[in-house]
Design an enzyme around this catalytic site. Structure first.
Site, PDB file in Angstrom:
ATOM      1  CG  ASP A  78      -1.874  -1.199   1.167  1.00  0.00           C
ATOM      2  OD1 ASP A  78      -2.273  -1.599   0.054  1.00  0.00           O
ATOM      3  OD2 ASP A  78      -2.187  -1.754   2.229  1.00  0.00           O
ATOM      4  CG  HIS A  96       2.204  17.938  -1.089  1.00  0.00           C
ATOM      5  ND1 HIS A  96       2.970  18.694  -1.953  1.00  0.00           N
ATOM      6  CD2 HIS A  96       0.907  18.235  -1.393  1.00  0.00           C
ATOM      7  CE1 HIS A  96       2.171  19.408  -2.738  1.00  0.00           C
ATOM      8  NE2 HIS A  96       0.921  19.157  -2.414  1.00  0.00           N
ATOM      9  CG  ASP A 110       6.033  14.077  -1.215  1.00  0.00           C
ATOM     10  OD1 ASP A 110       5.121  14.852  -0.846  1.00  0.00           O
ATOM     11  OD2 ASP A 110       6.879  14.392  -2.074  1.00  0.00           O
ATOM     12  CG  ASP A 163      12.142  20.951  -4.863  1.00  0.00           C
ATOM     13  OD1 ASP A 163      12.356  19.866  -5.427  1.00  0.00           O
ATOM     14  OD2 ASP A 163      11.059  21.574  -4.954  1.00  0.00           O
ATOM     15  CG  HIS A 185       8.512  20.446  -7.389  1.00  0.00           C
ATOM     16  ND1 HIS A 185       9.043  20.250  -6.135  1.00  0.00           N
ATOM     17  CD2 HIS A 185       7.450  19.626  -7.489  1.00  0.00           C
ATOM     18  CE1 HIS A 185       8.332  19.332  -5.504  1.00  0.00           C
ATOM     19  NE2 HIS A 185       7.356  18.929  -6.298  1.00  0.00           N
TER      20      HIS A 185
END
Lengths: 577, 577
Positions: free
Chosen positions: B51, B76, B78, B195, B368
């Site tokens: 999952d 988010h 993640d 990032d 991003h």
């Protein structure tokens, strides 16, 4: 031919509509059938374990006496890949250009198919097949020797573009025969079928030549080894890599079975122009300086067993990636391959290579026409009726809308599915029923023996694994002699979850006791009882749904005695007494 | 704090490097640890049946007394998705902005976690955590309330950008606090973590506002119902859809659990500005005219159970796609989802909808930063050391090279893997060993109980299915009392291949006879003999490799006799005599 006009022209796609792959179209008039292309598809994600997919040709087998021949547009797998499977069912003569048939021949050898009638034709030539006159028209695509096909039928001309782009500056070949399309349009095209792959993309696909120029630029400034991955069949791409290698004094080694094969076939047939001494054995690479090496390899899709993936994994016998190697991935990921390609790129970077791929700079162009090219084609052909082909539903729909922008009425356009029978007269087009069609799955040597039930089980097994519950019972009484034993695979790591397994056993025993109390002796009843009890228990415990497979093996009293000897039996009697 | 300077600053990524997902970074100095983000990842293709994936936090459990808190950059999955799993192991206070913690709270409720210390902070504010001073800096991303994080450590300042873009015209919020980054840069940044997601893309990501303008354009000319799919957490996108709806007198219905939830939370917390009466219950849609309807829905990734997929499948309880509906897919497929999204688009077209998606027109922008924004960030921060984060290896590598273009020396840049211990002093940066890290797989309620062996079995089962061979033997003698029985799943359609199954049985019997002749009674020997014989036979016959699972169940003489009655036994004796 006048009498023949009583028939309608039938166009029956058996593959390639609603999908990109396994292209195959039946053209039928009265007792005459020809087939345009005969391709395979790669399995969808849910077709677990399947190797390739071929079209269902029941309709052709039923009508095999009508079939006059297969005509091929080009040598890509999605246009020729099913030929060996089809030929095993019906022997049909095949017509195509030299390179296309060269690739088919290879395929037939692999399948040990002989006695096949392969007939080389060339662009501009026509052949008669039954009541049809078939003309091959030079085209441009990401493989040489691609053609479009015009079919003169008793009621008018059908044009099938095949896969095409309009490349004004193609490599080692001529520009698509726009004049011929214009001439056909002038004389009148009844129905056109045209490639929809790139209909989502505005503008015009760049010429293959732009990539050659890019290679020259890249090679010019590069001191390290250069490794280029591309599709094996993209001979023009290979030619341009070779040209750049020659221009900058590099030798070329070839890696990967299908690349070696493609280079061999196209050299033999004169589609690849390689100066003497340019291609070296891959074993020679170690003896060359870095700036003298180009390796052309398979693996542009990140296929797990491909040469490039092996290099990235440090698992290639001849080529080890070294610091500074420049790897060019001269292809776009086919939808579904994005992640495998990403992985290969990551691994190459980790090994110290520099990698060029389409997200960073244009090192690939498509072989399919974009919207402006599609408009040009339809404008030249001016067809009365239009059937968009070679695409998923959205491509076909967008292509139909584009045709409407060019003045082809919606009513004159048919968006069809595989199997649909499209009937055409000189005045009308429309669907009329459907024939058997679909996916035949090839798994190993098995053709069509894996169907939905097997795939559903594979999916279940892949997501949750299975638990097998084995019981031995006495045949005459139904009494349990041994078990329940539990064996699992793909479910949980048993050694670390002994409690769960033990609890499962007691759940099963409870279920069996209930069966016994209810005097239930039906196997299916008992199996269902085990299944229900265990699956509820497992789901409640860990929210998973493994496949549960109760197996009851019956032991015969006779069998038992047969294997026992008398002394044992008397011992048993003693036990009882 | 002077005494503290004896330590090195350690940065230990536990997730998010070499992958896009499960971001988690440990910042450690002496006896102080803080954690930046705590995300989950979606399973890779080969993680069958899994999952979600969470980071291995063994290192934190071992050092739990040092951990001062988790600081979050945004809401988010993640970045927050692993929080419940981590909190079940160590209770740590959590710090984040209002919306971020609102989303965390929801997650904790689902997991029935109480007693969690949630501490709302806001951009511009600082908090002390052990020896660290943590400052939250306003940022722009595809979710409101995103922040970057500056950590003042005893040896210098570390800046972690979080996920960001530079949006000069953001929605309902302020521009990323460039001034603060500049100030930090001026004062001196020891190490920056930034990032890397969009480092492959040149230029500057478009402002979220451009999509709002696009919506206005689309809504203006549309007479049909409009259905927009987007990420639930992209509240700014939702706001812009609502703005367009209000501007063109449409009501808005919300569909999909996570969308309903996101709209609710963000309305409650003041992140969504909805005029009274704009949002209607989805049951109301049928009472509205087509040009009065907007549905905002989940399913932009083609997720099989999502609202949009259900609509496309004609399986949604409230919304049936009707001819002319305009569906806008306002999101890009996450790598790996391309095919499911394609399928949904095809099905929508088949149902008669018109579909707008990114291949056709720009209805989505990324959250991003692209290369020019990344350059701006590094130029403002002027960090001494640089650690690219949030990316696969190629992203990290390309980001490192980009930093080098800006004058950050290669030696001052570390490309790390999850688990690497990056040691930083005021003068140096480098890796020094690694801690336990990796993927913990969550399957149902099981956390970490599915490992490589189970996954390998799932893969085998998924590709080839399995054949189970069951034998019952007599315990005392090893003699076969019943079987071999063959049961298969996911292998072949048995009813159509009875011959193969029968032949398999005789192959097994032959193997068993050989065992018997060799007087072999070891179970493992017999099982291996069955496996070898059967797998060779199957491979030779059809070139497949199903899993073969021999199961031998032993029947006790005693068990048997216990269940038999005397009369039966005497019958058996008679049979013998």
């Amino acid at each position: 031919m006048a009498t023949e006009k009583k028939h309608k022209l039938k166009v029956i796609p058996l593959g390639g509509l609603g999908e990109i792959g396994k292209n195959m179209t039946v053209i039928e008039y009265g007792s005459n059938i020809i087939i345009i292309d005969c391709g395979m598809a790669f399995p969808e994600d849910e077709m677990l374990g399947i190797d390739i997919v071929i079209p269902d040709i029941s309709y052709l087998i039923k009508n095999k006496d009508k079939v006059k021949g297969i005509v091929l547009t080009h040598g890509h797998e999605d246009h020729i890949g099913s030929i060996p499977y089809i030929l095993k069912k019906i022997n049909i003569p095949i017509y195509g250009t030299k390179l296309t048939l060269g690739l088919v021949e290879n395929k037939l050898l692999e399948h040990k198919l002989e006695q096949v009638s392969l007939n080389v034709t060339e662009p501009g030539k026509s052949i008669e097949l039954g009541c049809f006159k078939v003309t091959f028209i030079r085209s441009n695509h990401s493989i040489p020797d691609a053609v479009a096909i015009a079919v003169d039928t008793p009621i008018g001309t059908l044009v099938h573009t095949g896969d095409f782009k309009i490349d004004f500056t193609p490599i080692n070949g001529d520009v698509i025969d726009l004049d011929k399309f214009a001439e056909l349009g002038r004389k009148g095209v009844l129905v056109a079928m045209s490639d929809s792959t790139n209909v989502e993309r505005a503008g015009h696909t760049d010429s293959e030549r732009t990539i050659g120029e890019k290679f020259m630029e890249i090679f010019k400034d590069c001191d390290s080894r250069i490794i280029v991955a591309s599709f094996a069949s993209n001979i023009h791409r290979v030619q341009q890599i070779i040209n750049a290698a020659v221009a900058y004094n590099r030798k070329v080694a070839i890696s990967g079975k299908s690349m070696i094969n493609a280079v061999k076939v196209s050299q033999e047939l004169g589609y690849l122009n390689v100066p003497e001494g340019t291609i070296v054995n891959i074993n020679e690479v170690r003896n060359l300086k870095n700036n003298e090496v180009v390796v052309i390899t398979t693996g542009s899709q990140g296929e797990p067993m491909s040469a490039l993936t092996r290099m990235a994994n440090n698992d290639h016998k001849k080529i080890q990636i070294q610091q500074g190697d420049l790897v060019i991935i001269s292809a776009n990921p086919i939808p579904g391959n994005e992640k495998t390609v990403s992985r290969v790129i990551n691994m190459l970077y980790e090994k110290g290579a520099d990698v060029l791929y389409d997200a960073l700079t244009q090192v690939h162009v498509s072989g399919h026409a974009r919207r402006e090219e599609l408009k040009l084609m339809l404008t030249l052909l001016k067809p009365k009726f239009f059937i968009p082909v070679h695409g998923e539903y959205r491509h076909l729909m967008l292509h139909a809308k584009l045709a409407q922008e060019l003045g082809i009425p919606e009513d004159n356009t048919v968006i069809a599915k595989n199997g649909d029978v499209i009937e055409i007269t000189s005045k009308s087009i429309g669907k009329n029923g459907a024939v058997t069609s679909g996916n035949i799955l090839v798994d190993g040597l098995g053709v069509g023996d894996v169907g939905n039930i097997v795939l559903r089980d594979r999916k279940l097994l892949s997501e949750n694994g299975l638990i097998i519950v084995v019981l031995a019972t006495e045949r005459s009484t139904g009494k349990i002699l041994a078990g329940p034993e539990i064996v699992s695979r793909g479910f949980i790591y048993v050694r670390e979850n002994i409690d769960l397994i033990e609890e499962s056993k007691s759940v099963i025993k409870t279920a069996l006791n209930k069966c016994s109390e209810a005097n239930a002796k039906e196997w299916n009843y008992i199996k269902m009882a085990i299944k229900d009890a265990l699956s509820s228990f497992i789901y409640e415990k860990i929210k998973r749904n493994p496949m549960i497979l109760p197996i009851i093996i019956e032991v015969n009293n006779n069998d038992f005695s047969k294997y026992s000897d008398l002394s044992e039996l008397s011992n048993m009697l003693e036990d009882f007494e």
